[in-house]
Design a protein around this motif. Structure first.
Motif, PDB file in Angstrom:
ATOM      1  N   PRO A  92       7.645  -2.545   2.020  1.00 51.25           N
ATOM      2  CA  PRO A  92       8.798  -3.347   2.441  1.00 51.25           C
ATOM      3  C   PRO A  92       9.660  -3.760   1.251  1.00 51.25           C
ATOM      4  O   PRO A  92       9.167  -3.926   0.132  1.00 51.25           O
ATOM      5  N   ALA A  93      10.931  -3.946   1.507  1.00 48.90           N
ATOM      6  CA  ALA A  93      11.859  -4.330   0.436  1.00 48.90           C
ATOM      7  C   ALA A  93      11.665  -5.784   0.018  1.00 48.90           C
ATOM      8  O   ALA A  93      11.743  -6.113  -1.169  1.00 48.90           O
ATOM      9  N   ASP A  94      11.413  -6.666   0.970  1.00 46.79           N
ATOM     10  CA  ASP A  94      11.222  -8.079   0.672  1.00 46.79           C
ATOM     11  C   ASP A  94       9.952  -8.271  -0.147  1.00 46.79           C
ATOM     12  O   ASP A  94       8.890  -7.732   0.194  1.00 46.79           O
ATOM     13  N   ALA A  99       4.180  -7.967  -0.883  1.00 47.16           N
ATOM     14  CA  ALA A  99       2.905  -8.502  -1.367  1.00 47.16           C
ATOM     15  C   ALA A  99       1.861  -8.510  -0.250  1.00 47.16           C
ATOM     16  O   ALA A  99       0.693  -8.156  -0.462  1.00 47.16           O
ATOM     17  N   LEU A 100       2.267  -8.904   0.948  1.00 46.08           N
ATOM     18  CA  LEU A 100       1.345  -8.914   2.082  1.00 46.08           C
ATOM     19  C   LEU A 100       0.932  -7.493   2.440  1.00 46.08           C
ATOM     20  O   LEU A 100      -0.249  -7.231   2.732  1.00 46.08           O
ATOM     21  N   ALA A 101       1.879  -6.560   2.414  1.00 48.05           N
ATOM     22  CA  ALA A 101       1.562  -5.167   2.744  1.00 48.05           C
ATOM     23  C   ALA A 101       0.565  -4.589   1.747  1.00 48.05           C
ATOM     24  O   ALA A 101      -0.402  -3.908   2.138  1.00 48.05           O
ATOM     25  N   ARG A 102       0.767  -4.857   0.472  1.00 45.48           N
ATOM     26  CA  ARG A 102      -0.166  -4.348  -0.540  1.00 45.48           C
ATOM     27  C   ARG A 102      -1.534  -5.015  -0.402  1.00 45.48           C
ATOM     28  O   ARG A 102      -2.574  -4.367  -0.570  1.00 45.48           O
ATOM     29  N   SER A 103      -1.538  -6.300  -0.096  1.00 49.54           N
ATOM     30  CA  SER A 103      -2.820  -6.994   0.088  1.00 49.54           C
ATOM     31  C   SER A 103      -3.566  -6.417   1.280  1.00 49.54           C
ATOM     32  O   SER A 103      -4.786  -6.189   1.214  1.00 49.54           O
ATOM     33  N   PHE A 165       7.625   1.995   9.502  1.00 47.16           N
ATOM     34  CA  PHE A 165       6.361   2.553   9.027  1.00 47.16           C
ATOM     35  C   PHE A 165       6.252   2.376   7.515  1.00 47.16           C
ATOM     36  O   PHE A 165       7.177   2.702   6.769  1.00 47.16           O
ATOM     37  N   THR A 166       5.095   1.882   7.059  1.00 43.17           N
ATOM     38  CA  THR A 166       4.863   1.691   5.632  1.00 43.17           C
ATOM     39  C   THR A 166       3.494   2.243   5.247  1.00 43.17           C
ATOM     40  O   THR A 166       2.721   2.699   6.095  1.00 43.17           O
ATOM     41  N   ALA A 167       3.193   2.153   3.961  1.00 41.87           N
ATOM     42  CA  ALA A 167       1.880   2.571   3.465  1.00 41.87           C
ATOM     43  C   ALA A 167       0.760   1.772   4.123  1.00 41.87           C
ATOM     44  O   ALA A 167      -0.356   2.279   4.283  1.00 41.87           O
ATOM     45  N   ALA A 168       1.032   0.527   4.500  1.00 41.85           N
ATOM     46  CA  ALA A 168       0.008  -0.265   5.182  1.00 41.85           C
ATOM     47  C   ALA A 168      -0.376   0.375   6.508  1.00 41.85           C
ATOM     48  O   ALA A 168      -1.557   0.423   6.868  1.00 41.85           O
TER      49      ALA A 168
END
Length: 222
Positions: A92-94, A99-103, A165-168
């Protein structure tokens, strides 16, 4: 000829292989696919020829020289693709959402062992509820709570954890198959997210190709 080659295992059960594969297919990043059949006497030797860890997936990128042209470990592959293709928005850009997506992605990479072992990915297995042990149930509840948090905070723009859709989502795609196979009646919001991932054309392609694999492993009851 594509500049990327992705080495994967059997589509029926190689959950780690699914993650970068579905991301690259969904985001229309061209690549050549090489399948290394798992669970054979030759598997270890075949993997040693293509992977520094003896595991898949491995991404080979021809222009990449400083690591011998190779990226291994699923999350590293997704991070590498995010660096190469920022326009694909794998994160995500935000900054808070990112940070939440990576976590969430890292928690998946390192955790939920009892869910993964209690509900092994097996696309041949008939659907039916399979109870987990107490620790597995706690981990399953944590997964659903994490999905719910991502959707409630950042998922208003679409059906995925962070809207688009993201890496998460790629990291949780194999878990989605487990919930669908073993989870029985799911909570409505969990069912909606599971259905959104399963509806991806890339996921449908993976399932179709898994169904065509001629090898006996894994059996439908494994």
């Amino acid at each position: 000829m594509s500049e990327f080659t992705l080495y994967i295992g059997n589509k029926c059960f190689s959950s780690w292989s699914l993650r970068p594969w579905v991301a690259m297919r969904h985001l229309e990043i061209p690549f050549e696919e090489v399948l290394v059949r798992l669970r054979t006497p030759e598997t270890a030797a075949n993997l040693a020829n293509v992977s520094p860890t003896g595991q898949v997936p491995v991404l080979v990128h021809k222009p990449l020289n400083h690591t011998g042209g190779m990226v291994w470990e699923t999350l590293s592959i997704l991070e590498y693709l995010a660096d190469l293709f920022p326009e694909k928005k794998l994160w995500p850009a935000d900054i808070g959402a990112r940070a939440l997506a990576r976590s969430a992605a890292t928690e998946m990479h390192s955790g939920f062992r009892e869910v993964r072992y209690g509900w092994p990915m097996n696309l041949r297995r008939p659907k039916g509820h399979k109870p987990l042990d107490a620790e597995g149930e706690a981990q399953r509840a944590r997964i659903e709570a994490l999905w719910r948090e991502c959707r409630e905070k950042h998922g208003k723009g679409g059906p995925f954890l962070f809207g688009h859709f993201t890496a998460a989502d790629a990291m949780y795609a194999p878990v989605v198959t487990r919930f669908d196979t073993y989870g029985g009646d799911l909570a409505p919001d969990t069912r909606a997210y599971v259905d959104a991932i399963l509806a991806l054309p890339a996921m449908r392609q993976w399932y179709a190709e898994a169904a065509k694999e001629p090898w006996p492993e894994p059996g439908p009851d494994e």
